[in-house]
Design a protein around this motif. Structure first.
Motif, PDB file in Angstrom:
ATOM      1  N   LEU A  35      -3.934  -5.296   1.327  1.00  0.00           N
ATOM      2  CA  LEU A  35      -4.424  -3.922   1.458  1.00  0.00           C
ATOM      3  C   LEU A  35      -3.843  -3.232   2.686  1.00  0.00           C
ATOM      4  CD1 LEU A  35      -8.156  -4.403   0.457  1.00  0.00           C
ATOM      5  CD2 LEU A  35      -6.369  -3.288  -0.863  1.00  0.00           C
ATOM      6  N   ALA A  36      -3.727  -3.958   3.785  1.00  0.00           N
ATOM      7  CA  ALA A  36      -3.139  -3.379   4.992  1.00  0.00           C
ATOM      8  C   ALA A  36      -1.660  -3.084   4.791  1.00  0.00           C
ATOM      9  CB  ALA A  36      -3.338  -4.327   6.170  1.00  0.00           C
ATOM     10  N   SER A  37      -0.937  -3.981   4.133  1.00  0.00           N
ATOM     11  CA  SER A  37       0.487  -3.786   3.888  1.00  0.00           C
ATOM     12  C   SER A  37       0.737  -2.591   2.977  1.00  0.00           C
ATOM     13  CB  SER A  37       1.101  -5.030   3.254  1.00  0.00           C
ATOM     14  OG  SER A  37       0.959  -6.134   4.088  1.00  0.00           O
ATOM     15  N   VAL A  38      -0.021  -2.490   1.909  1.00  0.00           N
ATOM     16  CA  VAL A  38       0.140  -1.367   0.975  1.00  0.00           C
ATOM     17  C   VAL A  38      -0.223  -0.057   1.665  1.00  0.00           C
ATOM     18  CG1 VAL A  38      -0.774  -0.343  -1.149  1.00  0.00           C
ATOM     19  CG2 VAL A  38      -0.142  -2.748  -1.096  1.00  0.00           C
ATOM     20  N   GLY A  39      -1.272  -0.051   2.436  1.00  0.00           N
ATOM     21  CA  GLY A  39      -1.657   1.159   3.162  1.00  0.00           C
ATOM     22  C   GLY A  39      -0.594   1.593   4.150  1.00  0.00           C
ATOM     23  N   LEU A  40      -0.012   0.653   4.873  1.00  0.00           N
ATOM     24  CA  LEU A  40       1.055   0.966   5.821  1.00  0.00           C
ATOM     25  C   LEU A  40       2.293   1.486   5.094  1.00  0.00           C
ATOM     26  CD1 LEU A  40       2.051   0.906   8.755  1.00  0.00           C
ATOM     27  CD2 LEU A  40       2.824  -1.433   8.313  1.00  0.00           C
ATOM     28  N   PHE A  41       2.682   0.829   4.001  1.00  0.00           N
ATOM     29  CA  PHE A  41       3.845   1.252   3.224  1.00  0.00           C
ATOM     30  C   PHE A  41       3.660   2.665   2.687  1.00  0.00           C
ATOM     31  CE2 PHE A  41       6.047   1.710  -0.836  1.00  0.00           C
ATOM     32  CZ  PHE A  41       7.341   1.389  -0.485  1.00  0.00           C
ATOM     33  N   GLU A  42       2.475   2.941   2.135  1.00  0.00           N
ATOM     34  CA  GLU A  42       2.230   4.265   1.573  1.00  0.00           C
ATOM     35  C   GLU A  42       2.148   5.340   2.647  1.00  0.00           C
ATOM     36  OE1 GLU A  42      -1.165   3.915  -1.004  1.00  0.00           O
ATOM     37  OE2 GLU A  42       0.040   2.998  -2.593  1.00  0.00           O
ATOM     38  N   SER A  43       1.656   5.012   3.823  1.00  0.00           N
ATOM     39  CA  SER A  43       1.595   6.009   4.886  1.00  0.00           C
ATOM     40  C   SER A  43       2.986   6.311   5.439  1.00  0.00           C
ATOM     41  CB  SER A  43       0.657   5.561   5.997  1.00  0.00           C
ATOM     42  OG  SER A  43       1.206   4.476   6.702  1.00  0.00           O
ATOM     43  N   LYS A  46       4.923   8.470   2.603  1.00  0.00           N
ATOM     44  CA  LYS A  46       4.169   9.573   2.010  1.00  0.00           C
ATOM     45  C   LYS A  46       5.110  10.719   1.666  1.00  0.00           C
ATOM     46  CE  LYS A  46      -0.127  11.997   2.554  1.00  0.00           C
ATOM     47  NZ  LYS A  46      -0.798  11.354   1.454  1.00  0.00           N
ATOM     48  N   GLY A  47       4.982  11.226   0.444  1.00  0.00           N
ATOM     49  CA  GLY A  47       5.829  12.306  -0.023  1.00  0.00           C
ATOM     50  C   GLY A  47       7.066  11.835  -0.756  1.00  0.00           C
ATOM     51  N   LYS A  48       7.376  10.544  -0.704  1.00  0.00           N
ATOM     52  CA  LYS A  48       8.553   9.999  -1.369  1.00  0.00           C
ATOM     53  C   LYS A  48       8.188   9.121  -2.565  1.00  0.00           C
ATOM     54  CE  LYS A  48      10.427   9.248   3.148  1.00  0.00           C
ATOM     55  NZ  LYS A  48      10.947   8.223   4.034  1.00  0.00           N
ATOM     56  N   LEU A  49       6.935   8.824  -2.717  1.00  0.00           N
ATOM     57  CA  LEU A  49       6.499   7.930  -3.782  1.00  0.00           C
ATOM     58  C   LEU A  49       6.294   8.701  -5.079  1.00  0.00           C
ATOM     59  CD1 LEU A  49       3.918   5.839  -1.759  1.00  0.00           C
ATOM     60  CD2 LEU A  49       6.271   5.227  -2.308  1.00  0.00           C
ATOM     61  N   TRP A  50       6.387   7.991  -6.189  1.00  0.00           N
ATOM     62  CA  TRP A  50       6.248   8.624  -7.496  1.00  0.00           C
ATOM     63  C   TRP A  50       4.893   9.311  -7.644  1.00  0.00           C
ATOM     64  CZ3 TRP A  50       8.804  10.638 -11.201  1.00  0.00           C
ATOM     65  CH2 TRP A  50       8.198  10.909 -12.427  1.00  0.00           C
ATOM     66  N   LYS A  51       3.864   8.716  -7.131  1.00  0.00           N
ATOM     67  CA  LYS A  51       2.538   9.322  -7.271  1.00  0.00           C
ATOM     68  C   LYS A  51       2.453  10.647  -6.529  1.00  0.00           C
ATOM     69  CE  LYS A  51       0.212   7.025  -3.485  1.00  0.00           C
ATOM     70  NZ  LYS A  51      -0.918   6.254  -3.072  1.00  0.00           N
ATOM     71  N   ASP A  52       3.314  10.865  -5.534  1.00  0.00           N
ATOM     72  CA  ASP A  52       3.313  12.116  -4.785  1.00  0.00           C
ATOM     73  C   ASP A  52       4.180  13.192  -5.428  1.00  0.00           C
ATOM     74  OD1 ASP A  52       1.699  10.903  -2.864  1.00  0.00           O
ATOM     75  OD2 ASP A  52       3.430  10.202  -1.706  1.00  0.00           O
ATOM     76  N   ILE A  53       5.211  12.807  -6.191  1.00  0.00           N
ATOM     77  CA  ILE A  53       6.126  13.796  -6.763  1.00  0.00           C
ATOM     78  C   ILE A  53       6.087  13.858  -8.283  1.00  0.00           C
ATOM     79  CG2 ILE A  53       7.689  13.618  -4.804  1.00  0.00           C
ATOM     80  CD1 ILE A  53       9.536  11.923  -6.609  1.00  0.00           C
TER      81      ILE A  53
END
Length: 59
Positions: A35-43, A46-53
Motif C-alpha cells: 500500500l505504501a509503495s503504490v501510494g508513493l508511485f501514484e503520487s 500523478k497526471g500521467k497514469l491512465w486513471k488520470d487521463i
C-alpha cells in the motif's frame, strides 16, 4: 514481568506459535509495504497514469 519475558512466554516458547507469528507478521508487513509503495508511485506519477487521463480518450 518485562515485555521480553511476556513475548518469550507467549510466542517463542512453542514452534507452532512462533511460526504463526512469523506468518502473520509477514502478511501484515507485505500488505503495508504494498500500500505504501503504490501510494508513493501514484503520487509521483500523478497526471500521467491512465486513471488520470482516461476521460480524454474514452467516448
Amino acid at each position: 514481568m518485562s515485555v521480553w519475558g511476556t513475548l518469550n512466554r507467549t510466542v517463542f516458547k512453542r514452534t507452532s506459535t512462533f511460526a504463526l507469528a512469523v506468518a502473520a507478521g509477514t502478511f501484515f508487513f507485505e500488505r503495508t509495504f504494498e500500500l505504501a509503495s503504490v501510494g508513493l508511485f501514484e503520487s509521483i506519477n500523478k497526471g500521467k497514469l491512465w486513471k488520470d487521463i482516461a476521460h480524454k480518450y474514452e467516448e
